[in-house]
Design a protein around this motif. Structure first.
Motif, PDB file in Angstrom:
ATOM      1  N   LEU A 101       0.822  -1.208   0.000  1.00 56.09           N
ATOM      2  CA  LEU A 101       0.000   0.000   0.000  1.00 56.09           C
ATOM      3  C   LEU A 101       0.859   1.261   0.000  1.00 56.09           C
ATOM      4  CD1 LEU A 101      -2.659  -1.319   2.496  1.00 56.09           C
ATOM      5  CD2 LEU A 101      -3.058  -0.800   0.070  1.00 56.09           C
ATOM      6  N   TRP A 102       1.954   1.232   0.754  1.00 54.78           N
ATOM      7  CA  TRP A 102       2.859   2.379   0.807  1.00 54.78           C
ATOM      8  C   TRP A 102       3.514   2.599  -0.560  1.00 54.78           C
ATOM      9  CZ3 TRP A 102       3.721   6.812   2.613  1.00 54.78           C
ATOM     10  CH2 TRP A 102       4.981   7.410   2.591  1.00 54.78           C
ATOM     11  N   LEU A 103       3.932   1.519  -1.208  1.00 51.64           N
ATOM     12  CA  LEU A 103       4.553   1.652  -2.519  1.00 51.64           C
ATOM     13  C   LEU A 103       3.549   2.201  -3.545  1.00 51.64           C
ATOM     14  CD1 LEU A 103       7.159   1.337  -4.097  1.00 51.64           C
ATOM     15  CD2 LEU A 103       6.540  -1.055  -4.529  1.00 51.64           C
ATOM     16  N   ALA A 104       2.313   1.754  -3.460  1.00 52.50           N
ATOM     17  CA  ALA A 104       1.276   2.282  -4.349  1.00 52.50           C
ATOM     18  C   ALA A 104       1.057   3.769  -4.096  1.00 52.50           C
ATOM     19  CB  ALA A 104      -0.024   1.507  -4.160  1.00 52.50           C
ATOM     20  N   PHE A 109       1.060   9.614  -5.493  1.00 52.74           N
ATOM     21  CA  PHE A 109       1.077  11.044  -5.186  1.00 52.74           C
ATOM     22  C   PHE A 109       2.269  11.517  -4.365  1.00 52.74           C
ATOM     23  CE2 PHE A 109      -1.531   8.860  -2.040  1.00 52.74           C
ATOM     24  CZ  PHE A 109      -1.011   9.312  -0.830  1.00 52.74           C
ATOM     25  N   ILE A 110       3.120  10.620  -3.904  1.00 49.68           N
ATOM     26  CA  ILE A 110       4.223  11.052  -3.043  1.00 49.68           C
ATOM     27  C   ILE A 110       5.489  11.377  -3.843  1.00 49.68           C
ATOM     28  CG2 ILE A 110       5.752  10.342  -1.160  1.00 49.68           C
ATOM     29  CD1 ILE A 110       3.298   8.729  -0.079  1.00 49.68           C
ATOM     30  N   LEU A 111       5.879  10.483  -4.718  1.00 55.77           N
ATOM     31  CA  LEU A 111       7.074  10.719  -5.523  1.00 55.77           C
ATOM     32  C   LEU A 111       6.846  11.861  -6.516  1.00 55.77           C
ATOM     33  CD1 LEU A 111       8.057   7.034  -6.391  1.00 55.77           C
ATOM     34  CD2 LEU A 111       9.293   8.575  -4.861  1.00 55.77           C
ATOM     35  N   PRO A 112       7.925  12.523  -6.945  1.00 53.91           N
ATOM     36  CA  PRO A 112       7.765  13.502  -8.022  1.00 53.91           C
ATOM     37  C   PRO A 112       7.150  12.801  -9.238  1.00 53.91           C
ATOM     38  CG  PRO A 112       9.986  13.606  -7.100  1.00 53.91           C
ATOM     39  CD  PRO A 112       9.319  12.408  -6.494  1.00 53.91           C
ATOM     40  N   GLU A 113       6.325  13.513  -9.953  1.00 53.25           N
ATOM     41  CA  GLU A 113       5.567  12.910 -11.053  1.00 53.25           C
ATOM     42  C   GLU A 113       6.447  12.162 -12.053  1.00 53.25           C
ATOM     43  OE1 GLU A 113       1.996  14.207 -14.050  1.00 53.25           O
ATOM     44  OE2 GLU A 113       2.390  15.394 -12.247  1.00 53.25           O
ATOM     45  N   GLU A 114       7.610  12.696 -12.346  1.00 50.77           N
ATOM     46  CA  GLU A 114       8.483  12.049 -13.332  1.00 50.77           C
ATOM     47  C   GLU A 114       9.079  10.732 -12.817  1.00 50.77           C
ATOM     48  OE1 GLU A 114      11.043  14.980 -11.050  1.00 50.77           O
ATOM     49  OE2 GLU A 114       9.040  14.997 -11.929  1.00 50.77           O
ATOM     50  N   MET A 115       8.971  10.479 -11.518  1.00 49.28           N
ATOM     51  CA  MET A 115       9.506   9.244 -10.933  1.00 49.28           C
ATOM     52  C   MET A 115       8.424   8.171 -10.723  1.00 49.28           C
ATOM     53  SD  MET A 115      12.651   9.973 -10.770  1.00 49.28           S
ATOM     54  CE  MET A 115      13.270   8.583  -9.871  1.00 49.28           C
ATOM     55  N   ARG A 116       7.184   8.506 -10.943  1.00 47.14           N
ATOM     56  CA  ARG A 116       6.076   7.576 -10.695  1.00 47.14           C
ATOM     57  C   ARG A 116       5.936   6.559 -11.823  1.00 47.14           C
ATOM     58  NH1 ARG A 116       1.607  12.143  -9.090  1.00 47.14           N
ATOM     59  NH2 ARG A 116       2.882  13.119  -7.464  1.00 47.14           N
ATOM     60  N   LEU A 117       5.625   5.325 -11.426  1.00 45.49           N
ATOM     61  CA  LEU A 117       5.352   4.240 -12.372  1.00 45.49           C
ATOM     62  C   LEU A 117       3.940   3.735 -12.100  1.00 45.49           C
ATOM     63  CD1 LEU A 117       8.729   2.307 -11.983  1.00 45.49           C
ATOM     64  CD2 LEU A 117       8.110   3.907 -13.802  1.00 45.49           C
TER      65      LEU A 117
END
Length: 195
Positions: A101-104, A109-117
């Protein structure tokens, strides 16, 4: 008196619920992660933080375990086989439920947008469903995770299942849905979520 720092919409809820179950007085400071009110006690800026006798304790599971041990309630005694089983189930929930759940959340919404998968969430949902099936086989025969006694893993599991539904991770096991409803019906849970 305890002081609990962190918003109720975070893992702070676990600590407040535990204190409500224990009937212990506390002050709640709903400071957000990374705020000065949090960083002064936890340089990582993470919540929750529990202050007891001027000493900060961080990490929700460490706090829950500390409170359960300190008050001799919602835990089995250290050094017993029952405690080993309780701790094993706690670690399973942290590794298989909380971590997914934390990774999701990080990739939502936590990581910078360019780092999200965003595609990773499909894999995490699959793992979450698989973990539910494994947990049901490991649970005790009673109403709680370990059997007939409410313990630390019950709070973690109920919080994770609530978080999962919010994140649109389906709870596929009827036994876990029934468990969550029983936990939500507890007066201490209702007081905690009303904070």
């Amino acid at each position: 008196m305890y002081t609990v720092i962190g918003p109720i919409q975070s893992r702070t809820m676990r600590v407040i619920w535990m204190l409500e179950e224990l009937g212990q007085p506390y002050q709640h400071v709903p400071a957000t992660p990374q705020s000065d009110s949090v960083v002064q006690f936890n340089p990582a800026g993470k919540v929750p933080v529990l202050i007891h006798d001027g000493t900060p304790i961080t990490d929700s599971t460490a706090i829950l375990t500390y409170l359960a041990d300190r008050h001799g309630h919602m835990t089995y005694p250290a050094g017993t086989l029952e405690r080993a089983r309780q701790d094993s189930l706690t670690q399973f929930l942290l590794d298989e439920f909380d971590a997914a759940l934390w990774l999701a959340a990080r990739h939502s919404f936590i990581l910078p947008e360019e780092m999200r998968l965003s595609a990773i969430k499909n894999t995490l949902r699959w793992e979450f469903e698989k973990s539910q099936k494994q947990l049901v086989h490991r649970m005790g025969e009673g109403d709680f995770v370990t059997g007939d006694q409410m313990t630390v893993p019950d709070i973690i599991l109920a919080h994770c299942l609530t978080w999962a539904l919010t994140a649109k991770f389906p709870v596929i096991e009827p036994r876990l849905s029934d468990f969550l409803q029983r936990m939500r019906d507890r007066p201490a849970f209702q007081r905690a979520t009303a904070s």
